[in-house]
Design an enzyme around this catalytic site. Structure first.
Site, PDB file in Angstrom:
ATOM      1  N   ASP A   1       0.882  -1.152  -0.017  1.00 26.44           N
ATOM      2  CA  ASP A   1       0.039  -0.110   0.012  1.00 26.44           C
ATOM      3  C   ASP A   1       1.101   1.241  -0.146  1.00 26.44           C
ATOM      4  O   ASP A   1       1.699   1.447   0.981  1.00 26.44           O
ATOM      5  CB  ASP A   1      -0.971  -0.078   1.321  1.00 26.44           C
ATOM      6  CG  ASP A   1      -1.897   1.317   1.464  1.00 26.44           C
ATOM      7  OD1 ASP A   1      -3.000   1.086   0.670  1.00 26.44           O
ATOM      8  OD2 ASP A   1      -1.533   2.210   1.752  1.00 26.44           O
TER       9      ASP A   1
ATOM     10  N   HIS B   1      -7.995   9.683  -1.833  1.00 33.80           N
ATOM     11  CA  HIS B   1      -6.987   9.574  -0.544  1.00 33.80           C
ATOM     12  C   HIS B   1      -7.699  10.286   0.424  1.00 33.80           C
ATOM     13  O   HIS B   1      -7.736   9.817   1.715  1.00 33.80           O
ATOM     14  CB  HIS B   1      -5.657  10.493  -0.707  1.00 33.80           C
ATOM     15  CG  HIS B   1      -4.641   9.717   0.222  1.00 33.80           C
ATOM     16  ND1 HIS B   1      -3.279   9.914  -0.110  1.00 33.80           N
ATOM     17  CD2 HIS B   1      -4.774   9.542   1.578  1.00 33.80           C
ATOM     18  CE1 HIS B   1      -2.691   9.305   0.997  1.00 33.80           C
ATOM     19  NE2 HIS B   1      -3.351   9.037   1.953  1.00 33.80           N
TER      20      HIS B   1
ATOM     21  N   LYS C   1      -3.077   5.893  -4.550  1.00 35.07           N
ATOM     22  CA  LYS C   1      -3.981   6.917  -4.156  1.00 35.07           C
ATOM     23  C   LYS C   1      -4.041   8.192  -4.725  1.00 35.07           C
ATOM     24  O   LYS C   1      -2.758   8.538  -4.980  1.00 35.07           O
ATOM     25  CB  LYS C   1      -4.130   7.303  -2.571  1.00 35.07           C
ATOM     26  CG  LYS C   1      -4.057   5.931  -1.806  1.00 35.07           C
ATOM     27  CD  LYS C   1      -3.915   6.147  -0.121  1.00 35.07           C
ATOM     28  CE  LYS C   1      -3.667   4.834   0.451  1.00 35.07           C
ATOM     29  NZ  LYS C   1      -2.281   4.154   0.656  1.00 35.07           N
TER      30      LYS C   1
ATOM     31  N   TYR D   1       3.263   9.987  -0.681  1.00 37.06           N
ATOM     32  CA  TYR D   1       4.207   9.245   0.010  1.00 37.06           C
ATOM     33  C   TYR D   1       5.624   9.644  -0.582  1.00 37.06           C
ATOM     34  O   TYR D   1       6.807   9.483   0.151  1.00 37.06           O
ATOM     35  CB  TYR D   1       3.951   7.834   0.317  1.00 37.06           C
ATOM     36  CG  TYR D   1       2.668   7.537   1.046  1.00 37.06           C
ATOM     37  CD1 TYR D   1       1.891   8.436   1.501  1.00 37.06           C
ATOM     38  CD2 TYR D   1       2.342   6.130   0.965  1.00 37.06           C
ATOM     39  CE1 TYR D   1       0.821   7.867   2.361  1.00 37.06           C
ATOM     40  CE2 TYR D   1       1.223   5.768   1.675  1.00 37.06           C
ATOM     41  CZ  TYR D   1       0.494   6.631   2.203  1.00 37.06           C
ATOM     42  OH  TYR D   1      -0.430   6.201   2.787  1.00 37.06           O
TER      43      TYR D   1
END
Length: 279
Positions: free
Chosen positions: A46, A109, A76, A51
């Protein structure tokens, strides 16, 4: 290699119930950490555009040589990419970084209520799924009003809602609504992110002692037995191995109920941002 259970989603596809999350894994460490996770036996990874480590995930996948159909990869759509055709551009960028032609699961998200554009984003994800760029689509951090809006408007039910969920913050209004509509719950921050003494709580510590397991393993087992999909994060191989070593014991009904009772129904157990405040 541990046999991780698979859960069937409402679109007929399946997802490994336990995976590896790379939230806050530094980009420079991501390829190594994901490679080790894959070596240990994880097959569900994931990540998210925000990120900043999709490239590392992609490099690890490419180097591992694991057949694509044995992997489950989630990413996401970030908050500033909801409008216009931005979701299409965003998924193209993510796929390039991941070195994939599709992801198994693509999520909105956050609902970004102040921007009032999560319905548009959801409509674009439906298009992305139709184009084969994502096998399944879902949401993250959506509360009941956000879920009601997208389902009522499109008739398309997300396969998952990925929400902050741990013993002190169980979000029962969301989970009850979702389960009634066959939306699976994914728990992020499943161990409370170390922001309260979860492992010292008597129901957790007592179950750990009774089963010869660590408190973290007990909490992971609690999630699994509640049907949650989860992906604890660590950059240490020993912890990755510990987190997946949870299929040789089961919590009793009494132990499950005692951990359930740690919930703070007033919402004070939340350790991260409220979805209405992230835009």
């Amino acid at each position: 290699m541990p046999r991780i259970p698979h859960i069937t989603l409402n679109d007929g596809h399946t997802i490994p119930q336990l995976g590896y999350g790379v939230f806050k894994v530094p980009p420079a460490e991501t390829e190594r950490a994901v490679s080790e996770a894959l070596e240990i036996g994880y097959r569900h990874i994931d990540t998210a555009a925000i990120y900043g480590n999709e490239e590392g995930v992609g490099a690890a996948i490419a180097a591992a040589g694991i057949p694509r159909d044995e992997l489950f990869i989630t990413t996401k759509l970030w908050n500033d990419r909801h409008d216009g055709d931005e979701p299409h551009a965003a998924i193209a960028e993510s796929l390039e970084k991941l070195r994939l032609d599709r992801v198994d699961l693509y999520l909105v998200h956050w609902p970004t209520p102040a921007r009032d554009n999560h319905l548009h984003a959801w409509e674009k994800l439906i298009e992305i799924r139709r184009q084969g760029l994502a096998t399944s689509i879902g949401v993250s951090n959506f509360l009941v009003p956000h879920l009601e809006r997208i389902v009522d408007a499109t008739g398309v039910v997300p396969v998952v809602d990925q929400i902050e969920l741990h013993p002190a913050h169980q979000q029962r209004a969301v989970t009850d609504w979702a389960r009634a509509r066959d939306i699976r719950i994914e728990a992020w921050g499943p161990l409370g992110q170390g922001k309260y003494d979860l492992f010292g709580a008597p129901p957790v510590a007592g179950a750990a002692e009774a089963h010869g397991k660590t408190p973290a393993q007990v909490v992971i087992r609690w999630h699994l037995q509640n049907g949650h999909i989860l992906f604890p994060k660590s950059v240490r191989r020993a912890r990755l191995e510990e987190n997946i070593d949870v299929f040789d014991f089961a919590l009793t009904d009494a132990e499950m109920a005692a951990i359930d009772a740690l919930d703070r129904a007033d919402g004070s157990g939340r350790v991260s941002a409220h979805p209405d405040e992230v835009n």
